[in-house]
Design a protein around this motif. Sequence first.
Motif, PDB file in Angstrom:
ATOM      1  N   ILE A 123       0.826  -1.255  -0.073  1.00  0.00           N
ATOM      2  CA  ILE A 123      -0.079  -0.046  -0.109  1.00  0.00           C
ATOM      3  C   ILE A 123       0.918   1.203  -0.016  1.00  0.00           C
ATOM      4  O   ILE A 123       2.008   1.129   0.693  1.00  0.00           O
ATOM      5  N   ASP A 178      -2.094  11.088  -7.248  1.00  0.00           N
ATOM      6  CA  ASP A 178      -3.429  10.339  -6.807  1.00  0.00           C
ATOM      7  C   ASP A 178      -3.071   9.315  -5.964  1.00  0.00           C
ATOM      8  O   ASP A 178      -2.990   8.078  -6.674  1.00  0.00           O
ATOM      9  N   ALA A 180      -5.328   7.551  -4.347  1.00  0.00           N
ATOM     10  CA  ALA A 180      -6.219   6.320  -4.364  1.00  0.00           C
ATOM     11  C   ALA A 180      -6.236   5.492  -5.650  1.00  0.00           C
ATOM     12  O   ALA A 180      -6.259   4.400  -5.618  1.00  0.00           O
ATOM     13  N   GLU A 181      -5.629   6.348  -6.503  1.00  0.00           N
ATOM     14  CA  GLU A 181      -5.746   5.484  -7.928  1.00  0.00           C
ATOM     15  C   GLU A 181      -4.322   4.563  -7.950  1.00  0.00           C
ATOM     16  O   GLU A 181      -4.529   3.215  -8.237  1.00  0.00           O
ATOM     17  N   ASN A 183      -3.337   3.103  -5.350  1.00  0.00           N
ATOM     18  CA  ASN A 183      -3.620   1.942  -4.444  1.00  0.00           C
ATOM     19  C   ASN A 183      -4.597   1.113  -4.923  1.00  0.00           C
ATOM     20  O   ASN A 183      -4.689  -0.195  -4.876  1.00  0.00           O
ATOM     21  N   GLN A 184      -5.502   1.564  -5.803  1.00  0.00           N
ATOM     22  CA  GLN A 184      -6.173   0.654  -6.606  1.00  0.00           C
ATOM     23  C   GLN A 184      -5.463  -0.282  -7.681  1.00  0.00           C
ATOM     24  O   GLN A 184      -5.621  -1.305  -7.813  1.00  0.00           O
ATOM     25  N   LEU A 185      -4.462   0.448  -8.112  1.00  0.00           N
ATOM     26  CA  LEU A 185      -3.548  -0.373  -9.168  1.00  0.00           C
ATOM     27  C   LEU A 185      -2.906  -1.269  -8.321  1.00  0.00           C
ATOM     28  O   LEU A 185      -2.608  -2.497  -8.811  1.00  0.00           O
ATOM     29  N   GLN A 187      -3.885  -3.053  -5.766  1.00  0.00           N
ATOM     30  CA  GLN A 187      -4.856  -3.937  -5.222  1.00  0.00           C
ATOM     31  C   GLN A 187      -5.330  -4.790  -6.695  1.00  0.00           C
ATOM     32  O   GLN A 187      -6.179  -5.903  -6.086  1.00  0.00           O
ATOM     33  N   SER A 188      -5.060  -4.488  -7.723  1.00  0.00           N
ATOM     34  CA  SER A 188      -5.505  -5.202  -8.631  1.00  0.00           C
ATOM     35  C   SER A 188      -4.716  -6.218  -9.456  1.00  0.00           C
ATOM     36  O   SER A 188      -3.626  -6.190  -9.000  1.00  0.00           O
TER      37      SER A 188
END
Length: 188
Positions: A123, A178, A180-181, A183-185, A187-188
């Motif tokens: 993270i 960004d 949030a972006e 961390n989204q990447l 986790q994907s």
Amino acid sequence: MEAKSLRSIYQLKITLKGMRPPIWRRILMASTTKLDDVHLIFQIVMGWTNSHMHEFIQGRDRYVEPDEEFPSDAKDEAQYRLDQLLEKEKEKLIYIYDFGDGWEHEVVLEKILSFKTNAALPICIKGCRACPPEDIGGIGGYMMFLEAISDPTHPEHEDMLEWIAGDIEGPFDPEAFDLAEVNQLLQS
């Protein structure tokens, strides 16, 4: 004698060397992460596209993804974990990405935290400023790019805006990051 945990959470700070103001990220990851996965994590958090060769340097040792076209005496990064290079807080290593542009990152082990099985790792917990575009020409090329896009009277202003428009959505903002972006990447 105190027992040593098999794994920990490493808090790392990755700073793109030579940039003023600095471009950096702070991340948490398992200490047992293999270097080939560390590379992919660094690509995501920094904003690179994994389009070029890379290496890790710790002291005199170099760690790379082996390539038959470019034989090397460096060690195979897939055979080493992060905790084999960084054992104590404040220890550092160098991560180089894109030998042509020569992006050198200083990686500092800021903290060693107790491992939590429910932790969502890796993270990114903080960062500052946008990653330079790929193939921009290193620090010098990036500085010229920033000058050109910020000055409508610059002779390369329109060309640079057109060039970067093919790589990103919307205008390039060197101050943007960004979390949030990222961390989204991750986790994907």
